[in-house]
Enzyme design. Structure first.
Site, PDB file in Angstrom:
ATOM      1  N   ASP A 130       2.225  -4.978   8.543  1.00 19.74           N
ATOM      2  CA  ASP A 130       1.021  -4.155   8.469  1.00 19.74           C
ATOM      3  C   ASP A 130      -0.178  -5.102   8.450  1.00 19.74           C
ATOM      4  OD1 ASP A 130      -1.177  -2.593   7.746  1.00 19.74           O
ATOM      5  OD2 ASP A 130      -0.024  -1.324   6.393  1.00 19.74           O
ATOM      6  N   PHE A 174       0.855  -1.179   0.000  1.00 19.94           N
ATOM      7  CA  PHE A 174       0.000   0.000   0.000  1.00 19.94           C
ATOM      8  C   PHE A 174       0.897   1.238   0.000  1.00 19.94           C
ATOM      9  CE2 PHE A 174      -2.923   3.103   1.922  1.00 19.94           C
ATOM     10  CZ  PHE A 174      -4.013   2.925   1.075  1.00 19.94           C
ATOM     11  N   TYR A 197     -10.514   0.935  11.214  1.00 18.77           N
ATOM     12  CA  TYR A 197     -11.779   1.266  10.543  1.00 18.77           C
ATOM     13  C   TYR A 197     -12.219   0.250   9.499  1.00 18.77           C
ATOM     14  CZ  TYR A 197      -8.189   3.521   7.611  1.00 18.77           C
ATOM     15  OH  TYR A 197      -7.054   3.788   6.886  1.00 18.77           O
ATOM     16  N   LYS A 198     -11.439  -0.808   9.279  1.00 24.55           N
ATOM     17  CA  LYS A 198     -11.863  -1.813   8.307  1.00 24.55           C
ATOM     18  C   LYS A 198     -12.698  -2.882   9.007  1.00 24.55           C
ATOM     19  CE  LYS A 198      -8.119  -1.055   4.966  1.00 24.55           C
ATOM     20  NZ  LYS A 198      -7.523   0.170   5.520  1.00 24.55           N
ATOM     21  N   ARG A 239     -12.807  -4.486  -5.923  1.00 20.37           N
ATOM     22  CA  ARG A 239     -12.645  -5.191  -4.644  1.00 20.37           C
ATOM     23  C   ARG A 239     -14.004  -5.389  -3.968  1.00 20.37           C
ATOM     24  NH1 ARG A 239      -8.190  -2.693  -0.779  1.00 20.37           N
ATOM     25  NH2 ARG A 239      -9.890  -1.194  -0.535  1.00 20.37           N
TER      26      ARG A 239
END
Length: 397
Positions: free
Chosen positions: A182, A113, A207-208, A356
């Site tokens: 990560d 990322f 937040y995922k 996704r």
């Protein structure tokens, strides 16, 4: 009602929406709204500064860290919630580099990322280090005694490929290097065991799959063997051993709390803390089994219902190597995702052509998958993706 029907019922799903973006922003647990009201109208409005003690605001980073710890295979005392993933990566990466003086290289995944890469290169500049960025599969061949640290994402953000945590960690340790993981697409969706795999440091967002809300505080993990020697660069007063001594000299707190920096973001941490309670009574192995069922069902449907329509699977077929989202590639991927969203089917798009679809085990179900496949097929059959409005991509995708 089975366990996951019960957990689904505890989330707020907007009317007319089928949600497949928990890998980017989780749904809001219904109980969060009343909890925020409690924090704002009672703890803040009425309790005011007394709430640092009476409502336990002062220990929210540690309280939330303990809740995250059980989802990532860590001891409760080794995880703390604070800041953002990027800030936490900076803190632990600098700490790792300082623990390996005399070494001049950071090795990382070239396809990571982007924010991770930005931080890696900035740390390298600060310490005059070399960065070796290669595909994850080539990392082992670039390890030697000059490598200070390896930085790697556990679940790839585009493909959802899971990288073997134990194997990569052993390879890094084999040359005396440390490793930073990560876990942003891991925690709450894919099991891992930081302690068993002897991981040095890890970071991740809230937040995922953890459902802590947009911009929720992140978290970090540091192995016990490193804590007393860590010298993290953002030496703020909440990371001080005795912050209310107001000393001009910095003495780091004991344990993982030394990674704190500024004043706790109380409202954000309170939301994340309440959201994490939705994992109570659910084992990560149960969550993993549910994830495998849902992602496997979707892939099977792509193979049978979307054949010949230009879709290419970008995620591993082998369940053991696949996270909790599935990526498809399609030349018209952006337009397809925009049309799906218009119809209430929300996933997300990543450049250049990745579609996704996240399957959050706490609230997605088999019916969601069936309806998603049917809607994609209808969009392709009617060429509904081919609209002038979809020729210009939005800034946020």
């Amino acid at each position: 009602m089975n366990k996951f029907e019960q957990t689904r019922a505890r989330f707020h799903v907007p009317e007319g929406v089928r949600y497949f973006d928990g890998n980017s922003l989780g749904l809001m647990p219904g109980a969060v709204a009343s909890h925020v009201n409690e924090v704002v109208t009672k703890q803040w409005a009425q309790g005011l500064i007394r709430s640092w003690h009476e409502a336990q605001w002062r220990v929210l980073p540690q309280t939330v860290g303990q809740k995250v710890a059980r989802l990532i295979g860590a001891q409760p005392a080794h995880v703390v919630a604070c800041d953002s993933t990027s800030a936490n990566l900076f803190k632990v990466l600098v700490s790792a580099v300082r623990l390996r003086p005399g070494r001049n290289t950071i090795v990382t995944d070239a396809d990571a990322f982007p924010t991770d890469l930005y931080i890696v290169y900035q740390v390298a500049r600060l310490f005059d280090l070399k960065v070796v960025a290669v595909p994850a599969a080539q990392i082992a061949s670039h390890l030697d005694e000059q490598v200070a640290t390896v930085v790697l994402t556990h679940v790839d953000y585009r493909s959802a490929e899971i990288y073997d945590m134990g194997q990569y960690t052993r390879q890094a340790h084999g040359v005396g290097a440390l490793i930073v993981w990560d876990l942003s697409h891991t925690a709450g969706g894919v099991p891992c065991n930081l302690e068993a795999d002897n991981v040095d440091f890890a970071v991740g967002c809230g937040y995922k799959y953890l459902n802590g809300g947009p911009g929720a505080p992140a978290y970090l993990y540091a192995a016990a063997r490193h804590l007393d020697k860590c010298e993290q660069p953002l030496a703020g007063w909440f990371g001080h051993a005795r912050p209310f001594d107001f000393s001009q000299d910095y003495t780091p707190a004991e344990g993982v709390s030394r990674f704190l920096c500024g004043t706790n973001p109380v409202i954000g941490l309170s939301v994340l803390s309440r959201a994490l309670d939705e994992f109570d009574g659910v084992d990560m192995q149960e969550i993993r089994a549910r994830s495998v069922v849902l992602t496997g069902q979707f892939i099977d449907g792509v193979d049978t219902e979307l054949v010949g329509l230009g879709f290419h699977l970008a995620s591993p077929r082998e369940a053991a190597k696949r996270g909790s989202h599935v990526s498809l590639r399609h030349q018209q991927g952006y337009g397809i995702m925009q049309e799906l969203a218009l119809r209430g089917y929300i996933g997300d798009f990543r450049t250049p052509d990745y579609m996704r679809f996240g399957f959050a085990p706490l609230y997605n179900n088999e019916q969601d998958v069936c309806e998603l496949l049917s809607e994609i097929k209808l969009i392709m059959d009617t060429r509904a993706w081919d609209k002038p409005a979809y020729q210009q991509r939005r800034d946020f995708t």
